[in-house]
Design a protein around this motif. Structure first.
Motif, PDB file in Angstrom:
ATOM      1  N   GLY A 140      -1.013   7.914   4.502  1.00  0.00           N
ATOM      2  CA  GLY A 140      -0.513   6.627   4.039  1.00  0.00           C
ATOM      3  C   GLY A 140       0.192   5.947   5.186  1.00  0.00           C
ATOM      4  O   GLY A 140       0.532   6.580   6.192  1.00  0.00           O
ATOM      5  N   TYR A 143      -3.962   0.672  -7.286  1.00  0.00           N
ATOM      6  CA  TYR A 143      -3.184   1.824  -6.837  1.00  0.00           C
ATOM      7  C   TYR A 143      -2.863   2.748  -8.011  1.00  0.00           C
ATOM      8  O   TYR A 143      -2.958   3.978  -7.896  1.00  0.00           O
ATOM      9  CB  TYR A 143      -1.892   1.355  -6.169  1.00  0.00           C
ATOM     10  CG  TYR A 143      -0.896   2.464  -5.938  1.00  0.00           C
ATOM     11  CD1 TYR A 143      -1.039   3.354  -4.877  1.00  0.00           C
ATOM     12  CD2 TYR A 143       0.190   2.633  -6.807  1.00  0.00           C
ATOM     13  CE1 TYR A 143      -0.141   4.385  -4.681  1.00  0.00           C
ATOM     14  CE2 TYR A 143       1.092   3.664  -6.618  1.00  0.00           C
ATOM     15  CZ  TYR A 143       0.920   4.532  -5.556  1.00  0.00           C
ATOM     16  OH  TYR A 143       1.812   5.552  -5.375  1.00  0.00           O
ATOM     17  N   ASP A 193      -5.801   5.036  -8.910  1.00  0.00           N
ATOM     18  CA  ASP A 193      -6.459   5.766  -7.828  1.00  0.00           C
ATOM     19  C   ASP A 193      -6.014   7.229  -7.845  1.00  0.00           C
ATOM     20  O   ASP A 193      -4.829   7.515  -7.644  1.00  0.00           O
ATOM     21  CB  ASP A 193      -6.117   5.131  -6.486  1.00  0.00           C
ATOM     22  CG  ASP A 193      -6.780   5.832  -5.309  1.00  0.00           C
ATOM     23  OD1 ASP A 193      -7.713   6.638  -5.549  1.00  0.00           O
ATOM     24  OD2 ASP A 193      -6.379   5.599  -4.163  1.00  0.00           O
ATOM     25  N   TYR A 228      -3.979   5.990  -2.966  1.00  0.00           N
ATOM     26  CA  TYR A 228      -4.160   5.066  -1.835  1.00  0.00           C
ATOM     27  C   TYR A 228      -3.971   5.769  -0.492  1.00  0.00           C
ATOM     28  O   TYR A 228      -3.332   5.247   0.432  1.00  0.00           O
ATOM     29  CB  TYR A 228      -3.206   3.883  -1.948  1.00  0.00           C
ATOM     30  CG  TYR A 228      -3.813   2.653  -2.589  1.00  0.00           C
ATOM     31  CD1 TYR A 228      -5.074   2.682  -3.161  1.00  0.00           C
ATOM     32  CD2 TYR A 228      -3.110   1.448  -2.625  1.00  0.00           C
ATOM     33  CE1 TYR A 228      -5.620   1.560  -3.750  1.00  0.00           C
ATOM     34  CE2 TYR A 228      -3.644   0.317  -3.207  1.00  0.00           C
ATOM     35  CZ  TYR A 228      -4.901   0.372  -3.774  1.00  0.00           C
ATOM     36  OH  TYR A 228      -5.439  -0.742  -4.354  1.00  0.00           O
ATOM     37  N   SER A 258     -10.166   6.782   0.032  1.00  0.00           N
ATOM     38  CA  SER A 258      -9.564   6.510  -1.269  1.00  0.00           C
ATOM     39  C   SER A 258      -9.984   5.114  -1.717  1.00  0.00           C
ATOM     40  O   SER A 258     -10.748   4.427  -1.031  1.00  0.00           O
ATOM     41  CB  SER A 258      -8.040   6.598  -1.189  1.00  0.00           C
ATOM     42  OG  SER A 258      -7.511   5.468  -0.503  1.00  0.00           O
ATOM     43  N   LEU A 316      -8.182   2.606  -1.555  1.00  0.00           N
ATOM     44  CA  LEU A 316      -7.665   1.665  -0.563  1.00  0.00           C
ATOM     45  C   LEU A 316      -8.714   1.337   0.489  1.00  0.00           C
ATOM     46  O   LEU A 316      -8.831   0.188   0.931  1.00  0.00           O
ATOM     47  CB  LEU A 316      -6.421   2.259   0.102  1.00  0.00           C
ATOM     48  CG  LEU A 316      -5.784   1.412   1.199  1.00  0.00           C
ATOM     49  CD1 LEU A 316      -5.295   0.076   0.653  1.00  0.00           C
ATOM     50  CD2 LEU A 316      -4.638   2.170   1.866  1.00  0.00           C
ATOM     51  N   TYR A 352     -11.103  -1.121  -0.955  1.00  0.00           N
ATOM     52  CA  TYR A 352     -10.440  -2.417  -1.037  1.00  0.00           C
ATOM     53  C   TYR A 352     -10.503  -3.128   0.315  1.00  0.00           C
ATOM     54  O   TYR A 352     -10.919  -4.290   0.407  1.00  0.00           O
ATOM     55  CB  TYR A 352      -8.983  -2.226  -1.461  1.00  0.00           C
ATOM     56  CG  TYR A 352      -8.270  -3.504  -1.833  1.00  0.00           C
ATOM     57  CD1 TYR A 352      -8.022  -3.817  -3.160  1.00  0.00           C
ATOM     58  CD2 TYR A 352      -7.858  -4.417  -0.861  1.00  0.00           C
ATOM     59  CE1 TYR A 352      -7.377  -4.997  -3.517  1.00  0.00           C
ATOM     60  CE2 TYR A 352      -7.217  -5.587  -1.195  1.00  0.00           C
ATOM     61  CZ  TYR A 352      -6.979  -5.869  -2.527  1.00  0.00           C
ATOM     62  OH  TYR A 352      -6.356  -7.045  -2.867  1.00  0.00           O
TER      63      TYR A 352
END
Length: 357
Positions: A63, A133, A136, A140, A145, A147, A150
């Motif tokens: 992250g 989020y 998921d 994320y 993932s 993310l 996206y």
């Protein structure tokens, strides 16, 4: 995220007529430092082909690395004033990351929170981004993932909404709604860069269900390295259910992007707390272009985290993606060489360390 608080002021005394009121103020300093070593069997060349294997150090494998400040003042009668300033950092080279080129480019807002709900103004996440989020299973992660999908569809649009006003309702019988309007602000063309989003979430014990919508125009006055006003329409529905230490999540999302794909994404996975120190998760996402189903991909990944302490953890992740037609799903958000994929099958992973403060 574990954070430490620094009290800057307390007992602010206001003298008015014959009475005195005390308000409590605080500023919380917080952050995350995350670094990983990544590898992949393929990387995308400038022409979209395979440029070969990769092995690199990258920021934010689990992250994004970041630091920020959250301020709260108790105004009395259940009313609070709040602000948040948040910036991304790149622990691999000391520069900016996940901030779109701005010092406080992740979040910068001020607002009021009370029994009526919460109102905020400034740079914020959209309800659409937040809903994805929540559904998921890999929370994320920077590697493989929701993310990643996206970012590949709409970059940072919806994640960083400038000139935005949001309202979040109080919870009522398990339901909570959120709405956002971001003003583009171009003189003579108020629709340029205009963005709006809304969501509705229901929570009841182990069950979570949500739905969200996003609609944004291109243009506007926001100047950032990565355009944050990509014209797109987004729709999503998600759900989660927890059995003890095991949580199942599933979602559907549609990204209808101007001059690009009209993608439907079906995803799901699990998160499992094996022991207080060990957490496992995994997810699978199938993406198909509604306008031409020859363009499709399958992305799958698993990850494991070992918590050395409440603030520090080691992690490892591995994933694979298979692309068909013109679809180019990648493997990583934080390692930009793996953001865009190549035709056929790729395999990759990372190992890293993450510390929060």
């Amino acid at each position: 995220m574990k954070i430490s608080k620094l009290k800057l002021a307390s007992g602010v005394v206001v003298a008015a007529t014959a009475s005195t009121a005390n308000a409590q103020s605080s500023v919380t300093l917080y952050g995350i430092a995350d670094a990983a070593i990544t590898f992949s069997s393929k990387t995308a060349s400038a022409s979209g082909g395979n440029a070969g294997k990769s092995f690199a150090v990258a920021d934010g494998g689990g992250g994004p690395s970041l630091f920020g400040m959250l301020g709260v003042e108790d105004l009395g009668s259940g009313l609070k004033a709040e602000f948040r300033l948040e910036s991304g950092i790149n622990v691999a080279n000391g520069g900016f990351n996940s901030s779109n080129g701005n010092f406080f480019g992740r979040q910068a807002w001020v607002g009021l929170d009370g029994d009526f709900g919460a109102v905020k103004a400034g740079l914020q996440r959209s309800p659409f981004f937040i809903a994805l989020y929540e559904s998921d299973p890999r929370n994320y992660s920077g590697f493989a993932s929701a993310l990643l999908l996206y970012a590949e569809n709409v970059a940072v649009t919806g994640a960083f909404n400038s000139n935005a006003v949001t309202y979040t309702s109080p919870k009522l019988a398990g339901f909570q709604g959120q709405a956002m309007l971001a003003l583009g602000g171009s003189a003579g063309d108020f629709s340029a860069g205009r963005q709006w989003s809304g969501s509705l979430k229901y929570e009841n014990g182990p069950l979570m269900m949500n739905a969200a919508i996003y609609d944004g125009n291109s243009g506007g006055t926001v100047q950032t390295p990565v355009p944050s006003t990509v014209a797109f329409e987004g729709r999503t529905m998600g759900a989660g259910y927890t059995f003890g230490s095991l949580t199942f999540k599933a979602s559907f999302v549609n990204y209808k992007v101007a001059h690009s794909f009209n993608s439907n994404i079906y995803g799901g996975g699990v998160d499992f707390r094996l022991t207080p120190s060990v957490e496992l998760n995994g997810g699978v996402w199938y993406t198909t272009d509604r306008d031409d189903t020859v363009n499709h991909s399958v992305l799958a990944a698993v990850g494991a985290s070992y918590h050395l302490s409440p603030r520090t953890s080691l992690y490892a992740q591995i994933g694979t993606v298979n692309n068909h037609g013109a679809m180019r799903t990648g493997l990583s958000v934080t390692d930009t060489s793996l953001l865009r994929g190549t035709p056929g099958t790729s395999i990759g992973g990372d190992i890293g360390i993450r510390h929060s403060f």
